[in-house]
Design a protein around this motif. Structure first.
Motif, short mmCIF file in Angstrom:
data_model
loop_
_atom_site.label_atom_id
_atom_site.label_comp_id
_atom_site.label_asym_id
_atom_site.label_seq_id
_atom_site.Cartn_x
_atom_site.Cartn_y
_atom_site.Cartn_z
N LEU A 37 -15.61 -5.26 -13.57
CA LEU A 37 -14.20 -5.21 -13.20
C LEU A 37 -13.97 -4.23 -12.06
O LEU A 37 -13.21 -4.50 -11.12
N GLN A 38 -14.61 -3.09 -12.12
CA GLN A 38 -14.45 -2.10 -11.06
C GLN A 38 -14.99 -2.62 -9.74
O GLN A 38 -14.37 -2.43 -8.68
N ARG A 45 -10.01 -4.84 -2.74
CA ARG A 45 -9.36 -3.83 -1.91
C ARG A 45 -9.90 -3.86 -0.48
O ARG A 45 -9.15 -3.61 0.47
N ARG A 46 -11.17 -4.17 -0.32
CA ARG A 46 -11.74 -4.24 1.03
C ARG A 46 -11.16 -5.41 1.81
O ARG A 46 -11.17 -5.40 3.05
N LEU A 150 11.64 4.41 -5.49
CA LEU A 150 11.18 3.10 -5.01
C LEU A 150 9.66 3.03 -5.11
O LEU A 150 8.95 3.86 -4.52
N THR A 151 9.16 2.07 -5.86
CA THR A 151 7.72 1.86 -6.00
C THR A 151 7.36 0.45 -5.57
O THR A 151 8.10 -0.50 -5.84
N VAL A 152 6.23 0.32 -4.90
CA VAL A 152 5.71 -0.98 -4.47
C VAL A 152 4.23 -1.03 -4.84
O VAL A 152 3.50 -0.05 -4.64
N THR A 153 3.78 -2.16 -5.37
CA THR A 153 2.42 -2.29 -5.85
C THR A 153 1.83 -3.63 -5.43
O THR A 153 2.52 -4.66 -5.52
N ASP A 160 -2.56 -6.92 -14.27
CA ASP A 160 -1.87 -5.65 -14.12
C ASP A 160 -2.70 -4.63 -13.33
O ASP A 160 -2.30 -3.47 -13.23
N LEU A 161 -3.84 -5.05 -12.79
CA LEU A 161 -4.69 -4.14 -12.03
C LEU A 161 -4.10 -3.94 -10.64
O LEU A 161 -3.83 -4.90 -9.91
N ALA A 162 -3.87 -2.68 -10.27
CA ALA A 162 -3.26 -2.35 -8.99
C ALA A 162 -4.34 -2.15 -7.93
O ALA A 162 -5.26 -1.36 -8.11
#
Length: 245
Positions: A37-38, A45-46, A150-153, A160-162
């Motif tokens: 998972l990691q 992300r890359r 204010l939050t953005v994800t 639910d993984l950010a």
């Protein structure tokens, strides 16, 4: 012979069942480990691309009125010219590419923030040039200055993984102006409150006076009785007995 044939049939059946069970265990789905998972999150992300968050740093509204607040998240296109961007109060670099979520919150019970029904809380940005936008309705019941968060994800798919998030959340200043109608209503509330207190004091005073009116004759009768007993007993004067009492 029949017993041997039956035993051979049972043995063959057991062997077939054992082979089927082994095949099922070998083909069963193995859940991914924490390391898998990691690695998946790091790989996603890359592949994120640059984005720009446009928002206003402050907003104002009158008491019991409503104002709309807009936030826009844009995936930057490589060939976009600087002049095509609509001017806003502030911008913030943010990596996008997937499911985008935004939230606007307040810690005060006097402030109400509601996401407009025509906007989804989660939106998708798949390629450069695409946009995601959110709009909230903001209202307040008391005047003053408040802070909104204010939050953005950017999420990994529908999980639910950010992949990226604003940390700490952005602070939006909310100024709530007082109005004459609110001042008048507050004054009336104060008058009603003090009126209720005054009425309670009058009631308590009336009860005390009534009780004292009933006790006074009894006290007088008791005093007269003591005087009469004193006169019959030692012949002391009324002045001496009054001083003793």
């Amino acid at each position: 012979m029949k017993n041997r044939a039956a035993a051979a049939g049972c043995l063959s059946l057991l062997l077939v069942l054992a082979s089927c069970g082994t095949g099922d265990r070998g083909s069963a789905h193995v859940p991914p480990s924490q390391a898998d998972l990691q690695a998946s999150v790091l790989d996603d992300r890359r592949h994120l691309f640059a984005g720009s968050l446009s928002y206003a740093t402050s907003v104002a509204v009158s008491v019991d009125d409503t104002v709309t607040y807009d936030v826009r998240l844009t995936a930057r296109a490589k060939n976009a010219s600087p002049g095509t961007t609509q001017p806003v109060a502030a911008t913030r670099a943010f990596r996008v590419g997937g499911v985008e979520g935004a939230a606007l919150t307040s810690a005060s019970q006097d402030v109400r923030v509601v996401l407009r029904g025509d906007r989804k809380p989660e939106q998708v940005i798949a390629r450069p040039g695409e946009k995601a936008a959110w709009r909230w309705s903001i209202s307040a019941s008391e005047p003053g200055d408040y802070d909104l968060g204010l939050t953005v994800t950017t999420y990994q798919g529908r999980s639910d993984l950010a992949l990226d998030t604003l940390a700490p959340p952005l602070t939006v200043r909310l100024r709530v102006r007082d109005t004459w109608s609110h001042r008048w209503n507050s004054t009336l509330d104060s008058v009603e409150t003090w009126g209720g207190i005054a009425a309670a004091l009058v009631t308590i005073t009336g009860v005390i006076v009534a009780c004292w009116g009933r006790l006074t004759p009894l006290l007088r009768a008791r005093r007269d009785s003591w005087r009469a007993r004193g006169q019959r007993g030692d012949g002391s004067t009324d002045e001496e007995r009054d001083g003793y009492l």
